[in-house]
Motif scaffolding. Structure first.
Motif, mmCIF file in Angstrom:
data_model
loop_
_atom_site.group_PDB
_atom_site.id
_atom_site.type_symbol
_atom_site.label_atom_id
_atom_site.label_comp_id
_atom_site.label_asym_id
_atom_site.label_seq_id
_atom_site.Cartn_x
_atom_site.Cartn_y
_atom_site.Cartn_z
ATOM 1 N N PRO A 65 58.521 36.067 30.072
ATOM 2 C CA PRO A 65 58.363 36.360 31.506
ATOM 3 C C PRO A 65 57.938 37.805 31.767
ATOM 4 O O PRO A 65 58.239 38.699 30.982
ATOM 5 N N GLY A 66 57.215 37.977 32.863
ATOM 6 C CA GLY A 66 56.942 39.321 33.374
ATOM 7 C C GLY A 66 55.953 40.156 32.585
ATOM 8 O O GLY A 66 55.846 41.365 32.835
ATOM 9 N N SER A 67 55.219 39.577 31.654
ATOM 10 C CA SER A 67 54.407 40.455 30.800
ATOM 11 C C SER A 67 53.030 39.921 30.430
ATOM 12 O O SER A 67 52.195 40.678 29.929
ATOM 13 N N ALA A 68 52.799 38.626 30.668
ATOM 14 C CA ALA A 68 51.527 38.044 30.197
ATOM 15 C C ALA A 68 50.846 37.302 31.340
ATOM 16 O O ALA A 68 51.404 37.176 32.432
ATOM 17 N N LEU A 69 49.650 36.822 31.092
ATOM 18 C CA LEU A 69 49.017 35.892 32.025
ATOM 19 C C LEU A 69 48.849 34.559 31.316
ATOM 20 O O LEU A 69 48.394 34.515 30.161
ATOM 21 N N ALA A 70 49.238 33.487 31.979
ATOM 22 C CA ALA A 70 49.056 32.133 31.456
ATOM 23 C C ALA A 70 48.574 31.279 32.613
ATOM 24 O O ALA A 70 49.268 31.152 33.627
ATOM 25 N N PHE A 71 47.371 30.746 32.479
ATOM 26 C CA PHE A 71 46.831 29.945 33.586
ATOM 27 C C PHE A 71 45.849 28.909 33.057
ATOM 28 O O PHE A 71 45.287 29.050 31.971
ATOM 29 N N THR A 72 45.679 27.860 33.856
ATOM 30 C CA THR A 72 44.791 26.756 33.459
ATOM 31 C C THR A 72 43.985 26.313 34.664
ATOM 32 O O THR A 72 44.530 26.086 35.750
ATOM 33 N N LEU A 73 42.688 26.206 34.450
ATOM 34 C CA LEU A 73 41.761 25.829 35.515
ATOM 35 C C LEU A 73 41.203 24.442 35.202
ATOM 36 O O LEU A 73 40.806 24.172 34.062
ATOM 37 N N ALA A 91 36.649 32.810 27.269
ATOM 38 C CA ALA A 91 36.640 34.047 26.486
ATOM 39 C C ALA A 91 35.626 35.042 27.051
ATOM 40 O O ALA A 91 35.885 36.249 27.121
ATOM 41 N N LEU A 92 34.483 34.514 27.475
ATOM 42 C CA LEU A 92 33.450 35.396 28.024
ATOM 43 C C LEU A 92 33.921 35.999 29.349
ATOM 44 O O LEU A 92 33.716 37.191 29.616
ATOM 45 N N ALA A 93 34.586 35.182 30.167
ATOM 46 C CA ALA A 93 35.050 35.663 31.467
ATOM 47 C C ALA A 93 36.109 36.758 31.289
ATOM 48 O O ALA A 93 36.038 37.810 31.932
ATOM 49 N N VAL A 94 37.070 36.528 30.401
ATOM 50 C CA VAL A 94 38.112 37.546 30.174
ATOM 51 C C VAL A 94 37.448 38.821 29.638
ATOM 52 O O VAL A 94 37.742 39.936 30.091
ATOM 53 N N SER A 95 36.526 38.664 28.694
ATOM 54 C CA SER A 95 35.856 39.835 28.117
ATOM 55 C C SER A 95 35.077 40.603 29.175
ATOM 56 O O SER A 95 35.139 41.839 29.235
ATOM 57 N N ALA A 96 34.351 39.859 30.004
ATOM 58 C CA ALA A 96 33.526 40.515 31.033
ATOM 59 C C ALA A 96 34.411 41.274 32.019
ATOM 60 O O ALA A 96 34.092 42.404 32.419
ATOM 61 N N ALA A 97 35.554 40.675 32.392
ATOM 62 C CA ALA A 97 36.457 41.339 33.346
ATOM 63 C C ALA A 97 37.057 42.597 32.722
ATOM 64 O O ALA A 97 37.153 43.648 33.372
ATOM 65 N N ASP A 99 35.786 44.414 30.415
ATOM 66 C CA ASP A 99 34.708 45.382 30.250
ATOM 67 C C ASP A 99 34.398 46.045 31.595
ATOM 68 O O ASP A 99 34.427 47.279 31.737
ATOM 69 N N LYS A 100 34.182 45.211 32.620
ATOM 70 C CA LYS A 100 33.762 45.728 33.934
ATOM 71 C C LYS A 100 34.833 46.595 34.591
ATOM 72 O O LYS A 100 34.535 47.665 35.118
ATOM 73 N N HIS A 101 36.087 46.141 34.546
ATOM 74 C CA HIS A 101 37.117 46.828 35.331
ATOM 75 C C HIS A 101 37.973 47.797 34.515
ATOM 76 O O HIS A 101 38.692 48.601 35.091
ATOM 77 N N TYR A 102 37.942 47.681 33.175
ATOM 78 C CA TYR A 102 38.839 48.514 32.359
ATOM 79 C C TYR A 102 38.089 49.240 31.236
ATOM 80 O O TYR A 102 38.708 49.875 30.387
ATOM 81 N N ARG A 170 47.887 52.465 29.302
ATOM 82 C CA ARG A 170 48.419 52.614 30.668
ATOM 83 C C ARG A 170 48.774 51.237 31.227
ATOM 84 O O ARG A 170 48.286 50.222 30.736
ATOM 85 N N PRO A 171 49.632 51.214 32.277
ATOM 86 C CA PRO A 171 49.991 49.917 32.855
ATOM 87 C C PRO A 171 48.833 49.281 33.622
ATOM 88 O O PRO A 171 47.938 49.985 34.105
ATOM 89 N N VAL A 172 48.905 47.969 33.715
ATOM 90 C CA VAL A 172 47.854 47.211 34.396
ATOM 91 C C VAL A 172 48.535 46.204 35.325
ATOM 92 O O VAL A 172 49.557 45.624 34.955
ATOM 93 N N ASP A 173 47.979 46.029 36.512
ATOM 94 C CA ASP A 173 48.541 45.020 37.413
ATOM 95 C C ASP A 173 48.039 43.632 36.979
ATOM 96 O O ASP A 173 46.844 43.345 37.040
ATOM 97 N N ARG A 174 48.989 42.806 36.537
ATOM 98 C CA ARG A 174 48.636 41.486 35.983
ATOM 99 C C ARG A 174 47.853 40.628 36.948
ATOM 100 O O ARG A 174 46.904 39.935 36.590
ATOM 101 N N TRP A 175 48.256 40.635 38.213
ATOM 102 C CA TRP A 175 47.671 39.680 39.164
ATOM 103 C C TRP A 175 46.272 40.110 39.568
ATOM 104 O O TRP A 175 45.406 39.275 39.841
ATOM 105 N N THR A 176 46.050 41.441 39.590
ATOM 106 C CA THR A 176 44.684 41.918 39.846
ATOM 107 C C THR A 176 43.785 41.502 38.680
ATOM 108 O O THR A 176 42.662 41.026 38.882
ATOM 109 N N LEU A 177 44.299 41.653 37.458
ATOM 110 C CA LEU A 177 43.506 41.240 36.288
ATOM 111 C C LEU A 177 43.224 39.734 36.342
ATOM 112 O O LEU A 177 42.116 39.295 36.017
ATOM 113 N N LEU A 178 44.200 38.952 36.780
ATOM 114 C CA LEU A 178 43.978 37.501 36.884
ATOM 115 C C LEU A 178 42.841 37.214 37.860
ATOM 116 O O LEU A 178 41.938 36.424 37.576
#
Ligand code: BTN
Length: 266
Positions: A65-73, A91-97, A99-102, A170-178
């Motif tokens: 809890p409280g530390s990862a992202l787990a989701f299914t589309l 994998a491409l979407a996570v990589s692109a995000a 790269d672009k934001h971090y 550094r810390p990252v906001d999980r929900w923004t990353l999602l």
């Protein structure tokens, strides 16, 4: 996090209905049940904690809890000849995000693991649902190690792992990353299987030009089958591997495991 706040985070994203769980067995299992009960395209399941998260090849996936992202589309209307590139979409979407934001430079270990500096920080598990010969839906499950606590201990790892926060320091906001990862997924989805998509995938291909050991999954264990140099991708997303005799082999199966090799063939 709660359902209403998550829906607020997603404001403006053209998603389907969302189901948020504080804790569940596996978001893929939730999504599978939902598909049986008529989940529409882009229905999304998100969990803070998974108690029975599943990885590829029958492995388990750790989501404390409280530390990862787990989701299914849920993805409807995927052409059945393109299931393999769909596995790369996550994998491409996570990589692109990332790269672009971090400003991270993730690579994709074929077919669908996300690596940063040679360590895995996200994995994708795609499952297909058929009705007779007809592909009814694909479910695309993504797990991202965000905080350090989400990384399993070395003893429980098949491959070296890291997290977004330890890669960045550094810390990252999980929900923004999602939200960012889902946005990238929605952006890339119409291009799945196109030359532009395959090129973007190949640009991030890990171990390109390097020697790898390919192993085939045999129940819970693996059996080495071929050693070769990663040559690139074919237009359908299959992997080209060149063996020491100069022959190029095409690898299509997802039940394959890649490991960099230290001792090169003479
Ligand atoms: C792998 O690298 O082996 C794939 C890992 C996939 C994990 C995600 S977490 C969300 C979804 N629910 C699951 O049970 N598995 C996937």
């Amino acid at each position: 996090m709660d359902q209403a706040s998550l829906e607020e985070v997603f404001a403006g994203l053209p998603l389907g209905p969302v189901r948020y769980y504080e804790r569940t067995g596996s978001t893929n299992d939730e999504a599978a049940r939902w598909v049986e009960n008529g989940a529409p395209d882009l229905a999304l399941v998100v969990a803070d904690e998974q108690t029975a998260g599943r990885g590829r090849l029958g492995r388990s996936w750790y989501t404390p809890p409280g530390s990862a992202l787990a989701f299914t589309l849920v993805m409807k209307n995927a052409p059945q000849e393109e299931i393999l590139p769909y596995t790369a979409l996550g994998a491409l979407a996570v990589s692109a995000a990332l790269d672009k934001h971090y400003a991270l430079k993730p690579q994709i270990k074929w077919p669908n693991d996300v690596l940063v500096s040679g360590r895995k920080l996200a994995g994708v598990l795609v499952e297909a649902f058929w009705r007779g010969e007809q592909l009814q839906a694909l479910i695309l499950g993504i797990g991202i190690n965000v905080a350090t606590e989400s990384v399993p201990t070395e003893a429980n790892l098949q491959f070296p792992a890291t997290s977004v926060e330890s890669s960045l320091g550094r810390p990252v906001d999980r929900w923004t990353l999602l939200k960012q990862a889902l946005q990238a997924l929605l952006d890339w989805r119409p291009l799945v299987g196109n030359p532009e998509f395959i090129q973007a995938w190949e640009d991030r291909l890990a171990f390109r030009g390097e020697w790898v050991q390919m192993s085939e999954a045999v129940s819970e264990t693996t059996r080495p089958i071929e050693m070769g140099q990663v040559d690139g991708l074919n237009s359908d997303g299959s992997l080209r591997l060149m063996t020491s005799d100069g022959k190029v082999h095409t690898i299509r199966s997802g039940d394959i495991r890649l490991r960099p090799v230290d001792n090169l063939p003479e």
